[in-house]
Design a protein around this motif. Structure first.
Motif, mmCIF file in Angstrom:
data_model
loop_
_atom_site.group_PDB
_atom_site.id
_atom_site.type_symbol
_atom_site.label_atom_id
_atom_site.label_comp_id
_atom_site.label_asym_id
_atom_site.label_seq_id
_atom_site.Cartn_x
_atom_site.Cartn_y
_atom_site.Cartn_z
ATOM 1 N N ALA A 72 1.186 -19.627 26.165
ATOM 2 C CA ALA A 72 0.501 -20.204 25.007
ATOM 3 C C ALA A 72 1.492 -20.691 23.953
ATOM 4 O O ALA A 72 1.080 -21.154 22.885
ATOM 5 N N GLY A 73 2.777 -20.571 24.234
ATOM 6 C CA GLY A 73 3.784 -21.046 23.293
ATOM 7 C C GLY A 73 4.027 -20.129 22.115
ATOM 8 O O GLY A 73 4.664 -20.518 21.141
ATOM 9 N N LEU A 74 3.544 -18.894 22.191
ATOM 10 C CA LEU A 74 3.674 -17.965 21.074
ATOM 11 C C LEU A 74 4.964 -17.159 21.087
ATOM 12 O O LEU A 74 5.461 -16.758 20.036
ATOM 13 N N VAL A 75 5.488 -16.904 22.275
ATOM 14 C CA VAL A 75 6.622 -16.001 22.407
ATOM 15 C C VAL A 75 7.714 -16.658 23.233
ATOM 16 O O VAL A 75 7.442 -17.362 24.203
ATOM 17 N N GLU A 76 8.935 -16.411 22.831
ATOM 18 C CA GLU A 76 10.109 -16.799 23.606
ATOM 19 C C GLU A 76 10.842 -15.516 23.971
ATOM 20 O O GLU A 76 10.923 -14.591 23.158
ATOM 21 N N GLN A 77 11.339 -15.446 25.197
ATOM 22 C CA GLN A 77 12.048 -14.258 25.664
ATOM 23 C C GLN A 77 13.412 -14.653 26.214
ATOM 24 O O GLN A 77 13.585 -15.756 26.723
ATOM 25 N N ARG A 78 14.349 -13.715 26.108
ATOM 26 C CA ARG A 78 15.653 -13.905 26.735
ATOM 27 C C ARG A 78 16.178 -12.534 27.150
ATOM 28 O O ARG A 78 15.801 -11.503 26.584
ATOM 29 N N ASP A 79 17.040 -12.561 28.144
ATOM 30 C CA ASP A 79 17.629 -11.333 28.634
ATOM 31 C C ASP A 79 18.939 -11.064 27.913
ATOM 32 O O ASP A 79 19.767 -11.963 27.743
ATOM 33 N N GLU A 80 19.093 -9.826 27.470
ATOM 34 C CA GLU A 80 20.337 -9.347 26.877
ATOM 35 C C GLU A 80 20.711 -8.095 27.643
ATOM 36 O O GLU A 80 20.182 -7.019 27.384
ATOM 37 N N GLY A 81 21.591 -8.274 28.615
ATOM 38 C CA GLY A 81 21.921 -7.159 29.497
ATOM 39 C C GLY A 81 20.668 -6.750 30.261
ATOM 40 O O GLY A 81 19.948 -7.599 30.771
ATOM 41 N N PRO A 82 20.365 -5.461 30.282
ATOM 42 C CA PRO A 82 19.177 -5.014 31.019
ATOM 43 C C PRO A 82 17.866 -5.182 30.250
ATOM 44 O O PRO A 82 16.788 -4.969 30.790
#
Length: 114
Positions: A72-82
């Motif tokens: 829905a375009g509300l959240v952005e995620q990215r990985d930082e280590g685990p």
């Protein structure tokens, strides 16, 4: 090509400009997702890992809720280590759906009055 064990693919993100209003409203119709959005809004960006939210669902359901919020375009995620950390896309979402997040984030009068 096979992924290495323990390595997960980066999540796909949908920009709010690509989201129909019905999709945005449906994403915000669920109480767990509203709670996730509210907790993200109250936190500094990129500080909340997926497992840090106090919601009454298991890991698989939580993953589904984040998938819906990303779609829905509300959240952005990215990985930082685990850890997979999250950011509420407040400015981008507000530009496409003016006032909608303000309504969701507004304290509920029923909880204020008891």
């Amino acid at each position: 090509m096979a992924e290495r064990a323990g390595h997960r693919a980066a999540p796909a993100h949908t920009h709010p400009e690509e989201v129909p209003v019905q999709t945005a409203l449906a994403a915000l119709a669920d109480p767990v997702r509203i709670q996730l959005v509210r907790e993200l809004a109250a936190s500094p960006v990129w500080t909340r890992s997926c497992g840090s939210f106090d919601v009454p669902v298991g890991k698989a359901a939580l993953s589904h809720h984040f998938t819906v919020l990303r779609g829905a375009g509300l959240v952005e995620q990215r990985d930082e280590g685990p850890r997979r950390v999250n950011r509420l896309r407040r400015e981008e979402f507000e530009a496409c759906f003016p006032g909608l997040l303000d309504l969701v984030l507004r304290p509920d009068a029923r909880t204020q009055d008891g």
